[in-house]
Design an enzyme around this catalytic site. Structure first.
Site, short mmCIF file in Angstrom:
data_model
loop_
_atom_site.label_atom_id
_atom_site.label_comp_id
_atom_site.label_asym_id
_atom_site.label_seq_id
_atom_site.Cartn_x
_atom_site.Cartn_y
_atom_site.Cartn_z
N HIS A 76 -20.75 -37.94 6.01
CA HIS A 76 -21.14 -37.55 4.65
C HIS A 76 -22.66 -37.39 4.54
CE1 HIS A 76 -17.36 -39.94 3.82
NE2 HIS A 76 -17.08 -38.78 3.25
N GLY A 107 -17.65 -30.59 5.15
CA GLY A 107 -17.67 -30.85 6.58
C GLY A 107 -16.73 -29.89 7.31
N ARG A 132 -11.79 -43.03 10.63
CA ARG A 132 -10.61 -43.61 11.30
C ARG A 132 -10.91 -44.11 12.71
NH1 ARG A 132 -5.62 -39.74 9.58
NH2 ARG A 132 -5.99 -39.88 7.36
#
Ligand code: PAF
Length: 287
Positions: free
Chosen positions: A32, A143, A183
């Site tokens: 981010h 993204g 993740r």
């Protein structure tokens, strides 16, 4: 840095400059922040939205579990020099409950990630359009790692004439090639080793494309790498590896020529990972 929970509390648009928006669901990480840094590079006023959008979750338990870390997120964004954070409540965004009128991603929402999460891209587009209306940016940054999301947003902006430029920011990778993802923390050392088959398969496919191979061979080359990885680890399962049309997200035909997004999804030890790479497939144009 201003923290706004309603659009009225946002700072004024700059008189001469542009306004850039980075939309997030919070729980911010380096990926981010890369979008934020790119937005700042544009010299624009930067607004980051933080909103965990119920419409894009298929499983209510996932929505419940989603991390909400507003304070820590704001500290990170303040350090990056962001002008304002827009963090509306669910009631602010959807005052009458779930909206009656929503945006449909059409066929884009039915394939690959959309097949895995029915309705997900409709929920994404609905909130993206609403956040665009509420913040009126000149440019919105996303993204590139979420390739299908970028394709869906670009299609919406094109088809509905939304006056916002969409910029896809290249995926950030760890030195071993694995794409950054929140993740990745769930991967054991062995899982991570197995997960490296994703960037390896993409790199092999990209090399085949550079070599002038036709689309079917480009995909076959990457698939072979993944087949090896599946043989080597019982915890590695491929969901898809395919060449997608960058405008429609549909699988390209075997004789496709032009840009294609090579996209992959796999589960490694219970963690689902996605990655992609854009390539030029041009069999006759190659030396
Ligand atoms: O990519 C995300 O985090 C979300 O899909 C987005 C674009 C913020 C919409 O909720």
């Amino acid at each position: 840095m201003r923290l706004a929970s309603t659009a009225a509390e946002l700072p004024e648009r700059p008189r001469d400059g542009a306004r850039a928006i980075v939309m997030t669901m919070g729980a911010l990480h380096e990926g981010h922040l890369t979008l934020v840094r790119r937005a700042r590079e544009l010299g624009a006023q930067v607004i980051v939205t933080i909103f965990v959008n119920p419409l894009q979750f298929n499983d209510p338990a996932d929505l419940e579990r989603y991390p909400r870390t507003l304070e820590a997120d704001c500290a990170l964004l303040e350090a990056e020099g962001v002008d304002a954070v827009f963090a509306p409540s669910v009631e602010e965004m959807y005052p009458g409950g779930d909206p009656v009128v929503t945006v449909s991603a059409g066929a884009i929402g039915e394939v690959f990630e959309g097949a895995h999460r029915p309705g997900h891209f409709d929920g994404v587009l609905t909130v993206v359009l609403k956040l665009m209306h509420l913040t009126s940016p000149d440019v919105a940054l996303f993204g590139a790692k979420d390739a299908q999301q970028v394709i869906a947003v670009r299609a919406m902006v094109r088809d509905l004439a939304v006056p916002v430029r969409v910029e896809a920011v290249p995926t950030v990778r760890d030195p071993d090639g694995l794409a950054l993802s929140s993740r990745n923390v769930h991967l054991s050392r062995a899982d991570r080793e197995a997960a490296l088959a994703l960037p390896r398969a993409l790199a092999a496919a990209a090399a085949a494309a550079r070599n002038g191979d036709p689309a079917a061979d480009v995909v076959r080359t990457g698939t072979n790498v993944l087949t090896e990885a599946t043989r080597a680890s019982a915890k590695f399962a491929v969901d898809y590896f395919a060449a997608l049309d960058p405008r429609t997200a549909q699988q390209v035909p075997d004789d496709h020529r032009g840009e294609a997004v090579i996209a992959v999804a796999a589960t490694v030890g219970g963690t689902r990972l996605i990655d992609n790479m854009t390539v030029l497939i041009d069999p006759e144009g190659s030396p």
